[in-house]
Design an enzyme around this catalytic site. Structure first.
Site, PDB file in Angstrom:
ATOM      1  N   ARG A 122       0.833  -1.197   0.000  1.00 28.70           N
ATOM      2  CA  ARG A 122       0.000   0.000   0.000  1.00 28.70           C
ATOM      3  C   ARG A 122       0.869   1.248   0.000  1.00 28.70           C
ATOM      4  O   ARG A 122       1.989   1.246   0.479  1.00 28.70           O
ATOM      5  CB  ARG A 122      -0.883   0.007   1.255  1.00 28.70           C
ATOM      6  CG  ARG A 122      -1.827  -1.178   1.316  1.00 28.70           C
ATOM      7  CD  ARG A 122      -2.951  -0.973   2.289  1.00 28.70           C
ATOM      8  NE  ARG A 122      -2.539  -0.524   3.594  1.00 28.70           N
ATOM      9  CZ  ARG A 122      -3.192   0.393   4.291  1.00 28.70           C
ATOM     10  NH1 ARG A 122      -4.271   0.965   3.781  1.00 28.70           N
ATOM     11  NH2 ARG A 122      -2.783   0.746   5.493  1.00 28.70           N
ATOM     12  N   LYS A 187       4.303 -11.188   9.550  1.00 26.01           N
ATOM     13  CA  LYS A 187       3.513 -11.056   8.321  1.00 26.01           C
ATOM     14  C   LYS A 187       3.752 -12.234   7.367  1.00 26.01           C
ATOM     15  O   LYS A 187       4.877 -12.494   6.965  1.00 26.01           O
ATOM     16  CB  LYS A 187       3.904  -9.740   7.650  1.00 26.01           C
ATOM     17  CG  LYS A 187       2.968  -9.317   6.570  1.00 26.01           C
ATOM     18  CD  LYS A 187       3.006  -7.820   6.440  1.00 26.01           C
ATOM     19  CE  LYS A 187       2.463  -7.355   5.126  1.00 26.01           C
ATOM     20  NZ  LYS A 187       2.393  -5.914   5.054  1.00 26.01           N
ATOM     21  N   ARG A 323      -0.807  -0.168  14.171  1.00 20.75           N
ATOM     22  CA  ARG A 323       0.390  -0.807  14.730  1.00 20.75           C
ATOM     23  C   ARG A 323       0.090  -1.251  16.154  1.00 20.75           C
ATOM     24  O   ARG A 323      -0.415  -0.458  16.957  1.00 20.75           O
ATOM     25  CB  ARG A 323       1.578   0.170  14.768  1.00 20.75           C
ATOM     26  CG  ARG A 323       2.069   0.607  13.399  1.00 20.75           C
ATOM     27  CD  ARG A 323       2.837  -0.534  12.717  1.00 20.75           C
ATOM     28  NE  ARG A 323       3.261  -0.155  11.377  1.00 20.75           N
ATOM     29  CZ  ARG A 323       2.582  -0.414  10.249  1.00 20.75           C
ATOM     30  NH1 ARG A 323       1.441  -1.055  10.314  1.00 20.75           N
ATOM     31  NH2 ARG A 323       3.048  -0.043   9.077  1.00 20.75           N
TER      32      ARG A 323
END
Ligand code: ATP
Length: 330
Positions: A122, A187, A323
């Site tokens: 992004r 991730k 976050r």
């Protein structure tokens, strides 16, 4: 089959292969073999060349193959694929499809690449995409809906990845709003939805997925946050074509249902995998940040955060980042 693809497949059989033997199998000269080998080095492939023995690949690579992927995807979904392309190298599968003409309604144009030189996340961020190690795939689809109705699409696609991972044996997957699939706070996959909306009429949407399968190259050092791959989680690497087919099938099934019913059928499942609900988080915005407790997503897919004793704030824009932060010490 492309000579480069053939060469990788032959070298993946293991052992050394002389230039002469490779030339005979490819139907080209030894010089042409050497040139193709040089080209493969540009992909970051580790090819050993030993005088008198020939060439050897440091480790076998199972290349993606459209036929094998479609077999795994199944008949029902195959009928929803207008075209499928598999590239050895591309700048970005999303960017490539953004420039293509829309496929016929209710069908997608699918694109895989073994490597992306400009894989994107992004807001101009980079998706690290070395050759033959992970999955990089995009789907171009024309939605009849207006762009607002598509705001929850990324969340629905995350659910598709959760389902695919579950089928592949990974059951404890978490989701981080809006587009990250994580495992143990690391991730594992990312989703990027990009669209070209007409003021009236249909909306062309490209949905990209990057899923880490088996990161072996030093390219992983470019990732500036904790990450993980399937090999680490499962202790083995399932077939890349199987992973590609399973992921594609779940994505297509979700896209088809989303087109009819929007986010509603996926909300509960997303919530069940929400990795940050009830946790202290920071919301990073363009100018200022806020911190608070994450209250999960509302029925439209907006992120809800309670800051201090104030009211819940809702965030719909993709222009913010969430976050996690450690709880303050007691
Ligand atoms: P946000 O919460 O805003 O989505 P993000 O840092 O996860 O933030 P994305 O745009 O979703 O940003 O993804 C890009 C980021 O993902 C990169 O900046 C990098 O930190 C990380 N990244 C890049 N390549 C990979 C990869 N192959 N595997 C895991 N993470 C990656």
């Amino acid at each position: 089959m492309h000579n480069q693809t053939k060469l990788i497949s032959i070298l993946s059989e293991g052992g050394f292969h002389s230039g002469e033997a490779l030339g005979a199998r490819l139907g080209v000269s030894r010089t042409a073999v050497w040139k193709t080998i040089k080209k493969l080095s540009e992909y970051g492939l580790d090819i050993h060349s030993v005088r008198g023995k020939g060439y050897r690949l440091s480790h076998a690579i199972e290349l993606l193959d459209a036929g094998n992927i479609l077999e795994e995807t199944g008949k029902k979904c195959q009928s929803r694929i207008a075209e499928i392309d598999v590239f050895l190298k591309h700048s970005s599968t999303n960017a490539w499809l953004m420039a293509k003409a829309s496929p016929e309604p209710d069908k997608g144009h699918v694109c895989f690449a073994e490597m992306q030189t400009e894989g994107r996340g992004r807001r101009g961020r980079k998706w690290v995409s070395p050759f033959g190690e992970n999955l990089y795939l995009s789907i171009l689809w024309q939605f009849p809906a207006d762009p607002q109705m598509l705001s929850g699409l990324g969340l629905a696609l995350s659910v598709a990845i959760v389902r695919a991972l579950d089928e592949l044996g990974v059951h404890d997957v978490g989701l981080k709003w809006p587009n990250d699939v994580i495992w143990n706070k690391r991730k594992l996959a990312g989703i990027l939805v990009e669209m070209v909306a007409e003021s009236t009429g249909p909306c062309r949407v490209v949905m990209g997925v990057g899923l880490n399968i088996n990161f072996q190259s030093s390219a992983s050092q470019q990732i500036d946050q904790p990450w993980v791959d399937l090999k680490t989680i499962l202790g083995r690497t399932p077939s890349r074509n199987k992973i590609a087919g399973v992921v594609l099938r779940h994505l297509l099934n979700v896209i088809i249902l989303y087109e009819q019913r929007g986010l509603a059928p996926f909300i509960e499942e997303w919530r069940n995998h929400d990795a940050y609900k009830g946790q202290r988080v920071d919301i990073l915005m363009y100018k200022n940040n806020i911190s608070g407790i994450c209250e999960g997503i509302d029925n439209m897919g907006a992120l809800q955060v309670r800051s201090g004793n104030g009211p819940i704030q809702k965030f719909t824009s993709g222009e913010i980042s969430l976050r996690g932060r450690p709880a303050p010490e007691q």
